[in-house]
Each structure stands twice: as C-alpha cells, then as structure tokens.
Scaffold this motif. Structure first.
Motif, PDB file in Angstrom:
ATOM      1  N   GLN A  11       0.832  -1.201   0.000  1.00 39.10           N
ATOM      2  CA  GLN A  11       0.000   0.000   0.000  1.00 39.10           C
ATOM      3  C   GLN A  11       0.872   1.259   0.000  1.00 39.10           C
ATOM      4  O   GLN A  11       0.570   2.235  -0.696  1.00 39.10           O
ATOM      5  CB  GLN A  11      -0.916  -0.009   1.222  1.00 39.10           C
ATOM      6  CG  GLN A  11      -1.995  -1.087   1.162  1.00 39.10           C
ATOM      7  CD  GLN A  11      -2.742  -1.246   2.476  1.00 39.10           C
ATOM      8  OE1 GLN A  11      -2.300  -0.789   3.536  1.00 39.10           O
ATOM      9  NE2 GLN A  11      -3.891  -1.915   2.421  1.00 39.10           N
ATOM     10  N   ALA A  12       1.967   1.222   0.764  1.00 39.35           N
ATOM     11  CA  ALA A  12       2.867   2.368   0.811  1.00 39.35           C
ATOM     12  C   ALA A  12       3.525   2.599  -0.546  1.00 39.35           C
ATOM     13  O   ALA A  12       3.683   3.744  -0.987  1.00 39.35           O
ATOM     14  CB  ALA A  12       3.933   2.149   1.886  1.00 39.35           C
ATOM     15  N   ARG A  13       3.891   1.514  -1.208  1.00 43.27           N
ATOM     16  CA  ARG A  13       4.534   1.658  -2.515  1.00 43.27           C
ATOM     17  C   ARG A  13       3.565   2.261  -3.536  1.00 43.27           C
ATOM     18  O   ARG A  13       3.944   3.145  -4.316  1.00 43.27           O
ATOM     19  CB  ARG A  13       5.028   0.296  -3.001  1.00 43.27           C
ATOM     20  CG  ARG A  13       5.745   0.372  -4.338  1.00 43.27           C
ATOM     21  CD  ARG A  13       6.321  -0.967  -4.770  1.00 43.27           C
ATOM     22  NE  ARG A  13       6.911  -0.862  -6.091  1.00 43.27           N
ATOM     23  CZ  ARG A  13       8.109  -0.363  -6.346  1.00 43.27           C
ATOM     24  NH1 ARG A  13       8.845   0.077  -5.355  1.00 43.27           N
ATOM     25  NH2 ARG A  13       8.565  -0.289  -7.582  1.00 43.27           N
ATOM     26  N   GLU A  14       2.325   1.823  -3.508  1.00 41.64           N
ATOM     27  CA  GLU A  14       1.328   2.370  -4.430  1.00 41.64           C
ATOM     28  C   GLU A  14       1.150   3.870  -4.195  1.00 41.64           C
ATOM     29  O   GLU A  14       1.089   4.659  -5.146  1.00 41.64           O
ATOM     30  CB  GLU A  14      -0.006   1.642  -4.239  1.00 41.64           C
ATOM     31  CG  GLU A  14      -1.086   2.086  -5.208  1.00 41.64           C
ATOM     32  CD  GLU A  14      -2.379   1.303  -5.052  1.00 41.64           C
ATOM     33  OE1 GLU A  14      -3.385   1.709  -5.676  1.00 41.64           O
ATOM     34  OE2 GLU A  14      -2.386   0.295  -4.322  1.00 41.64           O
ATOM     35  N   PRO A  39       9.522   2.635   0.336  1.00 43.59           N
ATOM     36  CA  PRO A  39       9.053   3.001  -1.003  1.00 43.59           C
ATOM     37  C   PRO A  39       9.134   4.496  -1.298  1.00 43.59           C
ATOM     38  O   PRO A  39       9.338   4.894  -2.451  1.00 43.59           O
ATOM     39  CB  PRO A  39       7.603   2.506  -1.005  1.00 43.59           C
ATOM     40  CG  PRO A  39       7.567   1.405   0.004  1.00 43.59           C
ATOM     41  CD  PRO A  39       8.527   1.835   1.071  1.00 43.59           C
ATOM     42  N   PHE A  40       8.975   5.335  -0.293  1.00 47.60           N
ATOM     43  CA  PHE A  40       9.064   6.776  -0.503  1.00 47.60           C
ATOM     44  C   PHE A  40      10.502   7.187  -0.836  1.00 47.60           C
ATOM     45  O   PHE A  40      10.726   8.027  -1.715  1.00 47.60           O
ATOM     46  CB  PHE A  40       8.538   7.516   0.729  1.00 47.60           C
ATOM     47  CG  PHE A  40       7.070   7.299   0.955  1.00 47.60           C
ATOM     48  CD1 PHE A  40       6.131   8.133   0.367  1.00 47.60           C
ATOM     49  CD2 PHE A  40       6.626   6.227   1.717  1.00 47.60           C
ATOM     50  CE1 PHE A  40       4.775   7.919   0.555  1.00 47.60           C
ATOM     51  CE2 PHE A  40       5.271   6.005   1.909  1.00 47.60           C
ATOM     52  CZ  PHE A  40       4.345   6.850   1.323  1.00 47.60           C
ATOM     53  N   PHE A  41      11.459   6.584  -0.163  1.00 47.96           N
ATOM     54  CA  PHE A  41      12.857   6.846  -0.516  1.00 47.96           C
ATOM     55  C   PHE A  41      13.171   6.289  -1.906  1.00 47.96           C
ATOM     56  O   PHE A  41      13.933   6.904  -2.665  1.00 47.96           O
ATOM     57  CB  PHE A  41      13.796   6.238   0.519  1.00 47.96           C
ATOM     58  CG  PHE A  41      13.881   7.025   1.800  1.00 47.96           C
ATOM     59  CD1 PHE A  41      14.037   8.407   1.773  1.00 47.96           C
ATOM     60  CD2 PHE A  41      13.828   6.393   3.028  1.00 47.96           C
ATOM     61  CE1 PHE A  41      14.128   9.140   2.941  1.00 47.96           C
ATOM     62  CE2 PHE A  41      13.919   7.111   4.207  1.00 47.96           C
ATOM     63  CZ  PHE A  41      14.067   8.492   4.164  1.00 47.96           C
ATOM     64  N   GLU A  42      12.616   5.152  -2.235  1.00 40.88           N
ATOM     65  CA  GLU A  42      12.838   4.583  -3.569  1.00 40.88           C
ATOM     66  C   GLU A  42      12.350   5.546  -4.654  1.00 40.88           C
ATOM     67  O   GLU A  42      13.027   5.774  -5.660  1.00 40.88           O
ATOM     68  CB  GLU A  42      12.104   3.238  -3.668  1.00 40.88           C
ATOM     69  CG  GLU A  42      12.351   2.504  -4.964  1.00 40.88           C
ATOM     70  CD  GLU A  42      11.559   1.204  -5.056  1.00 40.88           C
ATOM     71  OE1 GLU A  42      11.569   0.592  -6.148  1.00 40.88           O
ATOM     72  OE2 GLU A  42      10.921   0.811  -4.056  1.00 40.88           O
ATOM     73  N   ARG A  43      11.173   6.119  -4.428  1.00 40.07           N
ATOM     74  CA  ARG A  43      10.632   7.091  -5.395  1.00 40.07           C
ATOM     75  C   ARG A  43      11.542   8.312  -5.498  1.00 40.07           C
ATOM     76  O   ARG A  43      11.847   8.798  -6.612  1.00 40.07           O
ATOM     77  CB  ARG A  43       9.234   7.509  -4.947  1.00 40.07           C
ATOM     78  CG  ARG A  43       8.654   8.713  -5.720  1.00 40.07           C
ATOM     79  CD  ARG A  43       8.062   8.321  -7.051  1.00 40.07           C
ATOM     80  NE  ARG A  43       7.675   9.474  -7.847  1.00 40.07           N
ATOM     81  CZ  ARG A  43       6.578  10.231  -7.641  1.00 40.07           C
ATOM     82  NH1 ARG A  43       5.753   9.955  -6.640  1.00 40.07           N
ATOM     83  NH2 ARG A  43       6.302  11.232  -8.449  1.00 40.07           N
ATOM     84  N   LEU A  44      12.006   8.820  -4.346  1.00 38.89           N
ATOM     85  CA  LEU A  44      12.851  10.007  -4.381  1.00 38.89           C
ATOM     86  C   LEU A  44      14.204   9.722  -5.033  1.00 38.89           C
ATOM     87  O   LEU A  44      14.716  10.557  -5.790  1.00 38.89           O
ATOM     88  CB  LEU A  44      13.045  10.555  -2.969  1.00 38.89           C
ATOM     89  CG  LEU A  44      11.809  11.176  -2.317  1.00 38.89           C
ATOM     90  CD1 LEU A  44      12.139  11.665  -0.916  1.00 38.89           C
ATOM     91  CD2 LEU A  44      11.253  12.322  -3.156  1.00 38.89           C
TER      92      LEU A  44
END
Length: 419
Positions: A11-14, A39-44
């Motif tokens: 859910q966090a990754r989505e 996941p938020f760090f992965e996106r950044l």
C-alpha cells in the motif's frame, strides 16, 4: 516478514509512486513506526534524489537520498555545517534554551579538539583489552535466557549488553547502569510525535540530574591521575576540562546515545533480519565464519540513525538543485544504504557481500562514528556466542519500533528459544 507487513508495504509503494513529488515528506514519523518509509525513498532516489520537502513538524528541508549525494554533503563541512547554533545534527529545530553543544554538533577546530579527547577509548590496544570482558558478559546474558518461553529480546539482550558496555566505558556504577538507558531514551524522545516523551522542561530537568550524577564522577577523577575511562578523559582533556555546564551535558548525551542506541538497535535489527531471511540464517549456521561480513551488513541494513542534518553556510548546487545559505539539509542514510546504484542489490539482506563495509551508517568525513570498531566487535561477539548455544532464535511477533525519524530502533521484539 508478516503478511500484514507485506500488505502495508504494498500500500505504501502504491501511494509513494502515485502522489505528487512535492507532497512527499520522508520525515513523517509514522512511516518509521510501521517501517513503510522504504518506497518513498525509492521514489525520491529515482525522481528527485535532492528533494525540497515541507513538514508541519519540522518545517522546510532538503532531503538528500542517493549514496553519492550524501557522500558529497557529509564530506564537505565547509559548505554544510553541523554546528549546534545553526541547528545541529537532527531535523528537529529546538529552541535556544534546549540546544545542547556537543562535539558532533560542532565544526573544526573545536570539533577536532574535543573529539581527540575521547578518541583513545577506542584505540586498538584498548579494544583488545575490552574483548574478553565483553565476551564474558555476553556469555552470562545469553546463558541466563529462558528456553521455550517468550521474552523481549530488546530488554533482555540488546539493552542489557549495551548498557553494560556503556557502564564500562564511563567506569559508571554497574548497579545504576539502567540510568544510562533511561537518559539515552529521554535525550532522543520527541514530544511532537511521541506521546510518552517528556515535555521539554521535564527533559532538561532529567538531563540535569544526569549531569549532576556525572559531575560527582568528574570531580573524583579530575583529582586523580588520568585513567582510561571517558569521564577521566573528559576531565583531563585540554579541550574538554573547562566545558560550560550545557556543553558538559551535551557531550554526555552524545556519548551515551552514540554508545547505546546504535549498537542496541543493531543487536535487535540483526536478529529480525535473519528471521525474515531464513536462507541467510541457514547460510550463517552452516558457516559461522560469515559473521565477519554479516556484522557490517547488519549495520547497513538496520541503519540505526536514519538521518543526519546539516545547515548550508553558503549557496551551493547539489545534483541540479540550488541550495541556499541557511537551508536545512537532511542526509537520509537509510535511503543511501538502499541505493542500488552504489551498493549491488541494496534492497536485499546478504550476509556474504563482497564489500560489506560499503555503507553510510557510520557517516563519513570528520564526523565518522568514533566507536564504529567497538560496535562491530560487540555484534561479532554476540553472534559468535549465539551460534555456540542456540540452533535458532524464533521471532514470534511483529516488532514495536521507536516513534522517531532519527533513531531507527525498537522497543520490543518477542522471541522464543527452543530447547
């Protein structure tokens, strides 16, 4: 990893990959409590490795998320200051009356002079002398653990071992050693998002009691010949023997937290990582020599301090972003340690990595962790003695994590050792 945690991460990754970049606030403490910040760090790292964020708690700040960019900040103290008067090393901005000077939150030359005063505590000869005592205490703690009963690994093992070590470093009365844990927790708890944290007034009052206790030890040792404990080193050091009261308090906090939170959370995080990666646990049992490479991998994987903050003291460009003098700059070590552009398969826990010490958990440059080799030695001895005694240690519940985006730690990990 439990099915519930897998679902939370999905859910966090989505959310992380669908929300606008400007809305991402990686310092949000709940993401660290449920361990869904990844996941938020992965996106950044993919889309904005140097990212301007806003937090209702922490204000405006830059997030530096890639391994290479973190290295650029951490090794450039001329442009990025640690000085406590500018904000210090954590993302939290504290009022002037609560700011504590400490050498990690200073720039050269004062930082260098005060650091040198305590550096001998972890000199190779001193570490060698401490090894047998660390092993003896580790054996005693492990031999006292129950079989076929559930207990909290954090309290019975991680806190107990690190508190015993801290008491040794300070030559602190063993019967009062849990005060060190208490003061460490008081120093790092933030009432803005931790309901159990003391108020700022209570925090300073309790740290004042800490300073009072240590001042008695200080006065004793200042009148004696120099000894090999931290209190004596501070009392006799040319750069530290005339510290102001708040500076004395600040350096005590630094040494207590540095010697306590980081190692104790790696002791817990390592067991959790092995439990969640049974193939690696089996690999370790089959070849205990892998402890040497597993220890730095545990420290990378856990990243006990998720970030360090700096303040820009000049206008500077970093990875295409213009950082202005006075801006708050946060190096997310946790993100850099998951950066596969620098560390192969960084999102996997691998105990036999070719270069296991390639991580950011100890920092770089002039502020690199003083006690890194001592931390590694404590973890090495712990796992050497665990493998001699226990075929396995079963994690039987989800961990309870510290409500903090600075200390990445645990308050509870329920385990069971089969007989």
């Amino acid at each position: 990893m439990s099915p519930q945690q897998q679902q939370r991460l999905a859910q966090a990754r989505e959310l992380a990959f669908s929300m606008p970049l400007e809305q991402i606030n990686p310092a949000d403490p709940p993401r660290f409590v449920d361990d869904t910040i990844g996941p938020f760090f992965e996106r950044l790292r993919r889309d904005a490795p140097v990212h301007r964020s806003h937090s209702p708690i922490f204000g405006d700040y830059w997030s530096v998320c890639s391994y290479q960019d973190i290295m650029k900040v951490d090794t450039n103290h001329q442009a990025f200051s640690s000085d406590w008067s500018l904000g210090g090393i954590t993302i939290t901005d504290q009022p002037a009356e609560e700011k504590l000077p400490m050498f990690i939150a200073m720039d050269p030359p004062k930082h260098d002079d005060q650091r040198k005063a305590v550096q001998p505590i972890v000199a190779p000869d001193n570490l060698s002398k401490m090894e047998s005592l660390i092993r003896e205490r580790t054996c005693k703690v492990l031999d006292g653990l129950p079989r076929d009963e559930t207990f909290n690994w954090v309290d019975r093992v991680s806190i107990e071992l690190t508190t015993l070590m801290l008491a040794t470093l300070f030559d602190f009365p063993l019967e009062d050693r849990r005060l060190l844990t208490y003061w460490s927790d008081i120093a790092t708890a933030n009432p803005k998002f931790n309901p159990n944290a003391p108020s700022p007034e209570q925090r300073m009052a309790e740290l004042g009691k800490m300073a009072g206790y240590f001042m008695k030890l200080w006065n004793e040792r200042a009148g004696q010949p120099p000894r090999s404990d931290l209190v004596s080193m501070l009392a006799h050091g040319a750069a530290t023997r005339n510290m102001e009261p708040k500076e004395f308090m600040g350096n005590l906090v630094l040494l207590i937290v540095g010697g306590n939170d980081t190692t104790r959370n790696s002791m817990t995080g390592g067991l959790l990582a092995l439990s969640e990666n049974p193939a690696e646990y089996a690999k370790l049992r089959a070849n205990p020599a892998l402890i040497d490479s597993m220890v730095p991998e545990i420290i990378r994987w856990q990243t006990p301090l998720a970030h360090m903050r700096r303040t820009a003291v000049q206008d500077i460009e970093l990875n295409g972003q213009q950082i202005r003098k006075g801006d708050k700059v946060v190096m997310w070590y946790l993100s850099g340690n998951r950066d596969s552009a620098a560390i192969p398969e960084a999102d996997r826990f691998i105990i036999d990595r070719a270069r296991p010490r390639q991580h950011l958990s100890f920092g770089f440059g002039i502020h690199r962790c003083v006690g890194n080799r001592l931390a590694e030695m404590q973890l090495r001895i712990l796992w050497e003695e665990i493998l001699k005694r226990f075929a396995t240690i079963e994690v039987v519940g989800e961990p309870a994590r510290v409500p903090s985006s600075f200390v990445r730690g645990y308050t509870d990990l329920q385990v069971r050792i089969p007989s």
